[in-house]
Design a protein around this motif. Sequence first.
Motif, PDB file in Angstrom:
ATOM      1  N   SER A  65       0.836  -1.209   0.000  1.00 20.75           N
ATOM      2  CA  SER A  65       0.000   0.000   0.000  1.00 20.75           C
ATOM      3  C   SER A  65       0.866   1.253   0.000  1.00 20.75           C
ATOM      4  O   SER A  65       0.523   2.249  -0.636  1.00 20.75           O
ATOM      5  CB  SER A  65      -0.960  -0.001   1.194  1.00 20.75           C
ATOM      6  N   ARG A  66       1.997   1.198   0.661  1.00 18.76           N
ATOM      7  CA  ARG A  66       2.876   2.370   0.703  1.00 18.76           C
ATOM      8  C   ARG A  66       3.759   2.480  -0.536  1.00 18.76           C
ATOM      9  O   ARG A  66       4.309   3.538  -0.799  1.00 18.76           O
ATOM     10  CB  ARG A  66       3.747   2.339   1.962  1.00 18.76           C
ATOM     11  N   SER A  67       3.849   1.431  -1.331  1.00 19.69           N
ATOM     12  CA  SER A  67       4.588   1.571  -2.592  1.00 19.69           C
ATOM     13  C   SER A  67       3.759   2.370  -3.597  1.00 19.69           C
ATOM     14  O   SER A  67       4.304   3.130  -4.392  1.00 19.69           O
ATOM     15  CB  SER A  67       4.994   0.203  -3.167  1.00 19.69           C
ATOM     16  N   ALA A  68       2.447   2.246  -3.554  1.00 19.74           N
ATOM     17  CA  ALA A  68       1.576   3.025  -4.439  1.00 19.74           C
ATOM     18  C   ALA A  68       1.356   4.440  -3.886  1.00 19.74           C
ATOM     19  O   ALA A  68       1.270   5.399  -4.653  1.00 19.74           O
ATOM     20  CB  ALA A  68       0.227   2.326  -4.616  1.00 19.74           C
ATOM     21  N   PHE A  69       1.259   4.548  -2.562  1.00 21.84           N
ATOM     22  CA  PHE A  69       0.992   5.826  -1.884  1.00 21.84           C
ATOM     23  C   PHE A  69       2.009   5.984  -0.744  1.00 21.84           C
ATOM     24  O   PHE A  69       1.698   5.662   0.408  1.00 21.84           O
ATOM     25  CB  PHE A  69      -0.436   5.858  -1.320  1.00 21.84           C
ATOM     26  N   THR A  96      -0.796  10.381  -1.835  1.00 23.34           N
ATOM     27  CA  THR A  96      -0.448  10.792  -3.197  1.00 23.34           C
ATOM     28  C   THR A  96      -0.023   9.557  -3.979  1.00 23.34           C
ATOM     29  O   THR A  96       0.856   8.812  -3.534  1.00 23.34           O
ATOM     30  CB  THR A  96       0.694  11.833  -3.185  1.00 23.34           C
ATOM     31  N   HIS A  97      -0.626   9.359  -5.141  1.00 26.15           N
ATOM     32  CA  HIS A  97      -0.384   8.168  -5.959  1.00 26.15           C
ATOM     33  C   HIS A  97       0.930   8.330  -6.732  1.00 26.15           C
ATOM     34  O   HIS A  97       0.954   8.904  -7.820  1.00 26.15           O
ATOM     35  CB  HIS A  97      -1.570   7.954  -6.911  1.00 26.15           C
ATOM     36  N   LEU A  98       2.009   7.777  -6.175  1.00 28.96           N
ATOM     37  CA  LEU A  98       3.341   7.929  -6.772  1.00 28.96           C
ATOM     38  C   LEU A  98       3.970   6.624  -7.241  1.00 28.96           C
ATOM     39  O   LEU A  98       5.071   6.627  -7.786  1.00 28.96           O
ATOM     40  CB  LEU A  98       4.288   8.610  -5.761  1.00 28.96           C
ATOM     41  N   GLY A  99       3.270   5.502  -7.036  1.00 34.90           N
ATOM     42  CA  GLY A  99       3.787   4.200  -7.468  1.00 34.90           C
ATOM     43  C   GLY A  99       2.680   3.372  -8.079  1.00 34.90           C
ATOM     44  O   GLY A  99       1.504   3.733  -8.022  1.00 34.90           O
ATOM     45  N   PRO A 100       3.024   2.234  -8.701  1.00 35.69           N
ATOM     46  CA  PRO A 100       2.001   1.393  -9.327  1.00 35.69           C
ATOM     47  C   PRO A 100       0.998   0.878  -8.289  1.00 35.69           C
ATOM     48  O   PRO A 100       1.376   0.505  -7.190  1.00 35.69           O
ATOM     49  CB  PRO A 100       2.783   0.224  -9.933  1.00 35.69           C
ATOM     50  N   LEU A 101      -0.276   0.908  -8.669  1.00 36.73           N
ATOM     51  CA  LEU A 101      -1.359   0.449  -7.802  1.00 36.73           C
ATOM     52  C   LEU A 101      -1.945  -0.821  -8.394  1.00 36.73           C
ATOM     53  O   LEU A 101      -2.478  -0.803  -9.510  1.00 36.73           O
ATOM     54  CB  LEU A 101      -2.435   1.536  -7.688  1.00 36.73           C
ATOM     55  N   LYS A 102      -1.845  -1.923  -7.648  1.00 36.85           N
ATOM     56  CA  LYS A 102      -2.407  -3.192  -8.117  1.00 36.85           C
ATOM     57  C   LYS A 102      -3.875  -3.248  -7.726  1.00 36.85           C
ATOM     58  O   LYS A 102      -4.234  -3.011  -6.577  1.00 36.85           O
ATOM     59  CB  LYS A 102      -1.645  -4.360  -7.516  1.00 36.85           C
ATOM     60  N   VAL A 108      -2.471   0.072 -12.083  1.00 37.57           N
ATOM     61  CA  VAL A 108      -2.676   1.471 -12.458  1.00 37.57           C
ATOM     62  C   VAL A 108      -1.344   2.201 -12.279  1.00 37.57           C
ATOM     63  O   VAL A 108      -0.775   2.195 -11.186  1.00 37.57           O
ATOM     64  CB  VAL A 108      -3.763   2.135 -11.588  1.00 37.57           C
ATOM     65  N   ALA A 109      -0.860   2.790 -13.364  1.00 40.98           N
ATOM     66  CA  ALA A 109       0.404   3.535 -13.320  1.00 40.98           C
ATOM     67  C   ALA A 109       0.243   4.775 -12.436  1.00 40.98           C
ATOM     68  O   ALA A 109      -0.855   5.322 -12.310  1.00 40.98           O
ATOM     69  CB  ALA A 109       0.815   3.941 -14.736  1.00 40.98           C
ATOM     70  N   PRO A 110       1.325   5.262 -11.833  1.00 48.80           N
ATOM     71  CA  PRO A 110       1.249   6.443 -10.975  1.00 48.80           C
ATOM     72  C   PRO A 110       0.643   7.640 -11.703  1.00 48.80           C
ATOM     73  O   PRO A 110       0.991   7.918 -12.848  1.00 48.80           O
ATOM     74  CB  PRO A 110       2.705   6.723 -10.615  1.00 48.80           C
ATOM     75  N   THR A 111      -0.262   8.324 -11.009  1.00 48.97           N
ATOM     76  CA  THR A 111      -0.920   9.499 -11.591  1.00 48.97           C
ATOM     77  C   THR A 111      -0.409  10.803 -10.980  1.00 48.97           C
ATOM     78  O   THR A 111      -0.645  11.871 -11.535  1.00 48.97           O
ATOM     79  CB  THR A 111      -2.444   9.442 -11.362  1.00 48.97           C
ATOM     80  N   GLY A 112       0.227  10.720  -9.824  1.00 47.53           N
ATOM     81  CA  GLY A 112       0.662  11.912  -9.108  1.00 47.53           C
ATOM     82  C   GLY A 112      -0.476  12.631  -8.401  1.00 47.53           C
ATOM     83  O   GLY A 112      -0.271  13.665  -7.777  1.00 47.53           O
ATOM     84  N   LYS A 113      -1.690  12.071  -8.484  1.00 48.61           N
ATOM     85  CA  LYS A 113      -2.859  12.730  -7.874  1.00 48.61           C
ATOM     86  C   LYS A 113      -2.962  12.396  -6.389  1.00 48.61           C
ATOM     87  O   LYS A 113      -2.594  11.323  -5.937  1.00 48.61           O
ATOM     88  CB  LYS A 113      -4.141  12.300  -8.583  1.00 48.61           C
ATOM     89  N   ILE A 115      -5.324  11.765  -3.056  1.00 51.91           N
ATOM     90  CA  ILE A 115      -6.645  11.246  -2.715  1.00 51.91           C
ATOM     91  C   ILE A 115      -7.032  11.672  -1.298  1.00 51.91           C
ATOM     92  O   ILE A 115      -6.178  11.901  -0.446  1.00 51.91           O
ATOM     93  CB  ILE A 115      -6.733   9.707  -2.823  1.00 51.91           C
ATOM     94  N   SER A 116      -8.326  11.783  -1.089  1.00 47.96           N
ATOM     95  CA  SER A 116      -8.916  11.958   0.234  1.00 47.96           C
ATOM     96  C   SER A 116     -10.228  11.191   0.199  1.00 47.96           C
ATOM     97  O   SER A 116     -11.203  11.651  -0.391  1.00 47.96           O
ATOM     98  CB  SER A 116      -9.163  13.433   0.551  1.00 47.96           C
TER      99      SER A 116
END
Length: 152
Positions: A65-69, A96-102, A108-113, A115-116
């Motif tokens: 979870s922390r690899s994606a955020f 902040t989405h900075l890594g791949p999200l499974k 899902v590739a990192p978007t840099g967006k 979230i809340s």
Amino acid sequence: MSDLKAAREKTVRDHMRLENEGAWEDVLATFAHPRYEFQMPRPGSPHPIGIFDGRDEVMHYFRTSRSAFPDLGNEILHVVVGDGDVAMVEFNLLGTHLGPLKTPAGEVAPTGKRISVRMAATFEFAPNSDKIVSERPYTDPRAILLQLGVGQ
């Protein structure tokens, strides 16, 4: 409030603060036995809910979870400790989405967006104890993907 209820509320607040700090060994110490039960499928699992049971699986959850955020954290809104062995928490999940999200649908590739996402979680306690036996987070699984601009 009884001493046990107060101790359980403290455990929940400490647990969530320690998650924000990335103090994983201290988070694990809040459990009688580490266990998360997500109300959504775990990628690659045949189970309808995502279960991470035991130290190794919970640590795997923390790492993935922390690899994606990398800055994933929570902001507690309310804590309610009931008369039984369960406490409930309402919170915002932030990151902040900075890594791949499974996801079950693929990566899902990192978007840099950022979230809340509003969430709730129940914390089940061992009888007559302030040690957690299971955390069960609840949210709309699409909420994160919608905020990342990749869901419908």
